[in-house]
Design a protein around this motif. Structure first.
Motif, PDB file in Angstrom:
ATOM      1  N   SER A 255      24.923  15.127 -21.941  1.00  0.00           N
ATOM      2  CA  SER A 255      24.008  15.110 -20.682  1.00  0.00           C
ATOM      3  C   SER A 255      25.012  15.614 -19.810  1.00  0.00           C
ATOM      4  N   ALA A 256      26.094  15.098 -19.811  1.00  0.00           N
ATOM      5  CA  ALA A 256      26.914  15.929 -18.307  1.00  0.00           C
ATOM      6  C   ALA A 256      27.629  16.985 -19.566  1.00  0.00           C
ATOM      7  N   VAL A 257      28.019  16.892 -20.925  1.00  0.00           N
ATOM      8  CA  VAL A 257      28.419  17.795 -21.652  1.00  0.00           C
ATOM      9  C   VAL A 257      27.401  19.530 -21.426  1.00  0.00           C
ATOM     10  N   ALA A 258      26.363  19.296 -21.678  1.00  0.00           N
ATOM     11  CA  ALA A 258      24.962  19.962 -21.209  1.00  0.00           C
ATOM     12  C   ALA A 258      25.134  20.614 -19.488  1.00  0.00           C
ATOM     13  N   ALA A 259      25.627  20.057 -18.585  1.00  0.00           N
ATOM     14  CA  ALA A 259      25.017  20.731 -17.736  1.00  0.00           C
ATOM     15  C   ALA A 259      26.999  21.488 -17.554  1.00  0.00           C
ATOM     16  N   ALA A 260      27.720  20.215 -17.836  1.00  0.00           N
ATOM     17  CA  ALA A 260      28.730  21.182 -18.054  1.00  0.00           C
ATOM     18  C   ALA A 260      28.735  22.516 -18.759  1.00  0.00           C
TER      19      ALA A 260
END
Length: 358
Positions: A255-260
């Protein structure tokens, strides 16, 4: 000096079990007498690899004296520094003390050098009981000697950097070199990849971010577990986006990578094109795979990686990703890492900050 020429990979130094290479051996012969193609180094400082030091510190609840005694026992028993739990070691700096007449390494007595091969295969004796080390840092002031083989790799220390900084860089110099190679392979195919580095504020992580950008990555993402590290990485300016996530939590990391990716305008959904794993804790394999897009590449540099977990995890996720093991050696890796340190103030700042904290 022994009469016969030794094995260029050090087989003659293996005590037990017979027939294995020095890295796989349980015990090496670390006596100071040289075979004709060997080099003896007078040791000044060891650098324990991050996964090994973390394991020792956690096993002894942060008791520095207990960590010190554990390292001394390992070296005395094995004739090398190889953590029996992680299987990893580190590297060292010192001064060339003697060069065998048949050594091909190109060093001379008096040269100050860093070994670019692991302590897990380097015959080592410690003679000062690590009296100047408090057991609370990866860098270990030490006196003793180490032996290099004909197939070992060694680099002369640069004059413009303090030895502690050179050691810290050379300890992880394989990471940026391989990251750059993989990024360039994408660029050569007309693809400017998005690169995510898990553990982006650490030594190998910061260099890998700099290498990805230097090699032509479209965007870079740094993943760190704590806000303090995020602040440092953001200030260093090495990543186009900095995200907080526990790399051991696959869903949170993905999720963090997707948001980034949304923040930096990454091409396509499904994760980064290239994910570089530079953390020193186990359990990050599934998150790295899950946060990499189909057809992408995961590079594992952490010695805490379980490669069976990575392979089985990718299978279980039906993830079509290529997985590479960072073996620590790429031709020219030391020179490239030092160039990045000199040319990227953000990298140098992170390294110097880490050394100051140690």
């Amino acid at each position: 000096m022994p009469d016969s020429t030794g094995s260029p990979v050090g087989l003659h130094r293996v005590i037990a079990p017979a027939g294995v290479l020095p890295q796989a051996a349980q015990q090496l012969d670390a006596r100071p007498e040289l075979w004709p193609d060997e080099v003896r180094i007078s040791v000044e400082r060891l650098n324990l690899d991050a996964a090994s030091y973390r394991q020792l510190a956690e096993a002894h609840d942060g008791d520095g004296e207990a960590v010190k005694q554990s390292v001394l026992r390992i070296v005395a028993a094995r004739g090398k520094m190889q953590n029996p739990v992680t299987g990893s070691g580190g590297m060292l700096v010192g001064t060339v003390d003697e060069v065998g007449p048949e050594s091909p390494l190109g060093v001379a007595k008096g040269d100050r050098v860093a070994t670019l091969v692991s302590l897990t295969l380097t015959p080592l004796q410690i003679t000062d009981g690590l009296a100047d080390w408090d057991g609370r840092s990866e860098q270990v002031p030490a006196k003793g000697h180490a032996i290099l083989f004909a197939r070992s790799i060694v680099a002369k220390l640069p004059d413009d950097l303090v030895p502690e900084l050179s050691l810290a860089v050379m300890d992880v110099c394989g990471a940026p070199a391989l990251t750059a190679r993989v990024v360039r392979s994408y660029v050569d195919k007309g693809i400017k990849p998005v690169v995510s580095v898990i553990g982006g504020a650490g030594k190998s992580g910061s260099l890998s971010l700099a290498a990805a950008r230097d090699a032509g990555a479209a965007r870079t993402i740094g993943i760190v577990p704590f806000q303090a590290e995020a602040d440092k990485l953001d200030k260093a300016g090495l990543a186009d986006a900095v995200a907080l996530a526990d790399a051991r939590d696959p869903v949170a990391l993905s999720s963090a990578v997707a948001a980034a990716l949304e923040e930096v305008g990454g091409a396509g959904a499904g994760g980064a094109d290239i994910t570089v794993v530079c953390v020193d804790v186990p359990g990050c394999e599934h998150g790295a795979v899950l946060s990499t897009k189909a057809g992408g590449t995961v590079i594992f540099f952490s010695m805490a990686t379980s490669f069976s977990a990575a392979a089985l995890g990718a299978e279980g996720l039906a993830a079509d990703v290529s997985m590479l093991v960072g073996n620590g050696y790429v031709p020219g890796h030391a020179e490239y890492a030092l160039k990045l340190l000199r040319n990227e103030p953000g990298v140098r700042g992170l390294f110097e900050s880490r050394l100051a904290e140690d």
